[in-house]
Scaffold this motif. Sequence first.
Motif, PDB file in Angstrom:
ATOM      1  N   ASN A  18      49.156  39.426  42.225  1.00 35.67           N
ATOM      2  CA  ASN A  18      48.103  40.158  41.504  1.00 35.67           C
ATOM      3  C   ASN A  18      48.727  41.062  40.434  1.00 35.67           C
ATOM      4  N   ASP A  34      45.163  36.510  42.121  1.00 36.63           N
ATOM      5  CA  ASP A  34      43.947  37.210  42.521  1.00 36.63           C
ATOM      6  C   ASP A  34      42.956  37.316  41.350  1.00 36.63           C
ATOM      7  N   ALA A  85      45.936  34.762  48.258  1.00 39.20           N
ATOM      8  CA  ALA A  85      45.166  35.729  47.452  1.00 39.20           C
ATOM      9  C   ALA A  85      44.075  34.996  46.670  1.00 39.20           C
ATOM     10  N   HIS A  89      38.995  34.283  47.299  1.00 37.05           N
ATOM     11  CA  HIS A  89      37.836  34.157  46.407  1.00 37.05           C
ATOM     12  C   HIS A  89      37.124  32.818  46.556  1.00 37.05           C
TER      13      HIS A  89
END
Length: 221
Positions: A18, A34, A85, A89
């Motif tokens: 990230n 991310d 990561a 989502h």
Amino acid sequence: MNELLEQLAICIERGKVNLQSPFPVDLKGQEGADELTKRAIENSIPAEVILNESLMVGMQKVGDKFEEGKAFIPDMLIAAKAMNAAMVHLKPFFESGEVELKGDFIIGTVAGDLHDIGKNIVRMVLTGGGWNVIDLGTDVKAEKFVATLKEYPNAFIGMSALLTTTMMQMEVTTKAIKEVSPATKVFVGGAPLSQEFSDRIGADGYFPDPNKFVKYLSQAI
Ligand code: B1M
């Protein structure tokens, strides 16, 4: 490939988790897996496309580099961290599916094998497809599959393996399951496998694609 997906594949390959992650040094201060996955979703790129055309591409690249001696275990570990990561989502898209429960499904990565990213994706797609998934995790011995089957006697079973050495555990496990319950359907998946291998070990099918697998299962019941 779409520029965003290309960038995301690089983040997986290089293990850029990230924006905050300090590694790799040359990508410091840049968005990682991310943020880019979030953006890909906002741009209406389907979850399946993000997975197959970007995340898997990045993973394949780090794997190839490992094979060539240009990447090492920590590189694969950090790539897995970046992949996880991104998967945070995608999870809701894979898991949002049918509500009516279709049945029980026992899944695990076979004994000696710690790879679980693929197995976790299959779990998500199964959950989204309406299955009650009993996830036994990684390094699962034949006895554990058999003991769990006793608790869920009508369950289907799925095994994952990523290593040519642990693939052989699938034969041991399939035999153990069929010995106590010949009618139980056992399916296998994982990068080094094939339908030919599945036939040889007496399993009921090899499925490289989780979505096709879940569609097949829905038609099989
Ligand atoms: Co490992 N590793 N690794 N590794 N690792 C591979 C698999 C390897 C191919 C890399 C290479 O050399 N190119 C190689 C295996 C070579 C071989 O066996 N011939 C390898 C090696 C050698 C090793 C170690 C032995 C390294 C060492 O210690 N010297 C070691 C073994 C540890 C162990 O398990 N005992 C090891 C360790 C690791 C990490 C821990 C660092 C990490 C895993 C982290 C984790 O999973 N939590 C890791 C990683 C990340 C990889 C690569 C780079 C990526 C694997 C991955 O997650 N792919 C991998 C290289 C590669 O694959 N190109 C590699 C993405 C994932 C979504 O794909 O799992 O195929 P996959 O799942 C797909 C389908 O196959 C299918 O659905 C998924 C979605 O499409 N599917 C199923 C999977 N399971 C299914 C079950 C089903 C149906 C479908 O049931 C019915």
